[in-house]
Design a protein around this motif. Sequence first.
Motif, PDB file in Angstrom:
ATOM      1  N   LYS A 341       0.736  -1.417  -0.054  1.00  0.00           N
ATOM      2  CA  LYS A 341      -0.078   0.288  -0.480  1.00  0.00           C
ATOM      3  C   LYS A 341       0.660   1.177  -0.350  1.00  0.00           C
ATOM      4  CE  LYS A 341      -3.430   0.786   3.464  1.00  0.00           C
ATOM      5  NZ  LYS A 341      -3.835   0.301   4.828  1.00  0.00           N
ATOM      6  N   GLN A 345       1.573   4.250  -2.537  1.00  0.00           N
ATOM      7  CA  GLN A 345       1.475   5.947  -2.433  1.00  0.00           C
ATOM      8  C   GLN A 345       2.585   6.764  -2.211  1.00  0.00           C
ATOM      9  OE1 GLN A 345      -0.078   5.744   1.720  1.00  0.00           O
ATOM     10  NE2 GLN A 345      -1.843   5.348   1.273  1.00  0.00           N
ATOM     11  N   SER A 409       4.622  10.340   5.164  1.00  0.00           N
ATOM     12  CA  SER A 409       5.308   9.769   3.425  1.00  0.00           C
ATOM     13  C   SER A 409       5.679  11.362   3.769  1.00  0.00           C
ATOM     14  CB  SER A 409       4.157   9.962   2.242  1.00  0.00           C
ATOM     15  OG  SER A 409       2.758  11.057   2.582  1.00  0.00           O
TER      16      SER A 409
END
Length: 419
Positions: A341, A345, A409
Amino acid sequence: METKAIRGFNDVLPDEIGKWQFVEKTAREVFEGFGFSEIRIPILEKTELFTRGIGEATDIVEKEMYTFTDRSGNSLTLRPEATASMARAYLEHQMYAFDPVAKLYCMGPMFRYERPQKGRYRQFNQIDAEVFGVGNPMVDAEVIIMLIHFLEGVGMGNLELQLNSLGCRECRPRYREELKKFFAGKSAQLCEDCQRRLQTNPLRIFDCKVETCKEAIADAPRVIDFICPECQKHFDQVKEYLAMAGLTYVLNPRMVRGLDYYTRTAFEVVSYSLGAQNAVTGGGRYDNLFQEIGGLDIPGIGFAIGVERLISLLPKEKEFIQVPHLFVAALGEEGYREAYKLVNQLHLQGIRAELDYEGKSLKSQMRRADKLKVRYTLILGENELRQGRVVLRNMEDKSQEEVPIDGLSLLLRSKLLGH
Ligand code: AMP
């Protein structure tokens, strides 16, 4: 079946592609800054375009073209150069109706059946820039200035700009006659090809690589001594505009270029970076090409850069290999799901993240991260994940820290992309 490409045809592998992309990107930036627009032209054209444009009695047309008949019986040729096709496109789409001046560039493969050797291939790439519709010497200088600016932009040093003038329709015939007379006197020294060239196209004797012919060429009359006052004026102005831009050049009266369409200004840029002399690019004015292929009297000037040769001369210190930013190592089923996942991203944010697809041990995943030369590895262990945390390992100094998944992130973007 032998798994091998055709002789003279090359692959460009991923560890080389960074250089190609850098060269192409720089060309686009520099050329567009000078007001040029990209044009994309077909790889195949009717053979006639090249025989008329480049000239029947040239090496390219006589010996080097990949010509074949298609299923409808048309004679087609893989383009050996781009100028004739660009001129064809300019005429076909009546680009002159909108604005007579067109500044165009294109890049891509060309095909010539030459003897493959280092720096000489059968499929090779060129970056071409052309200006159609202006005969003014200002443009000759502008094109040369752009070319030098580009070559310096990719880091080329030790460049030498060589210039010559090849005269025009008015003065070239007189020179041709002089050449014929001169070479007729040396006919015993000339190879079989040049004996023929003597009758068909004596200027092409200059392209010959046979030793005895090269000796004969040494004291042949020079085209520059035969050019008419108009051509002389044009040449003087080109030199003046180059000097105004601070460019130095050397005159090379032996440079005649291998294609018939050149008139007046001819130039080559030679690099001495590797000790040996290497022509990376050449070009010139061609005020007769359009008439040959379409009947209109339109002047043109341009150049072609040999990309393979340019790349072989690029400074070694430049680092072009693209390595991933990050390796994401995972442990256990939950770790893998999260890693998958996360990697997806990150890709959307421009972070080149890699992960293991085969459920390998942590040790083996770390070995791969090392091999990929990433600066950071993220380790997603089941225990840490349960607490909403992951481990970020700096691969250079081997330090590790636990960081929260929340805001991960943002943290990675600032560490890896600097924003
Ligand atoms: P030309 O179109 O012959 O004026 O060539 C322009 C440039 O293309 C040369 O200066 C070379 O750098 C490159 N070039 C020409 N022929 C080849 C070839 N067979 N293989 C690799 N590069 C070439």
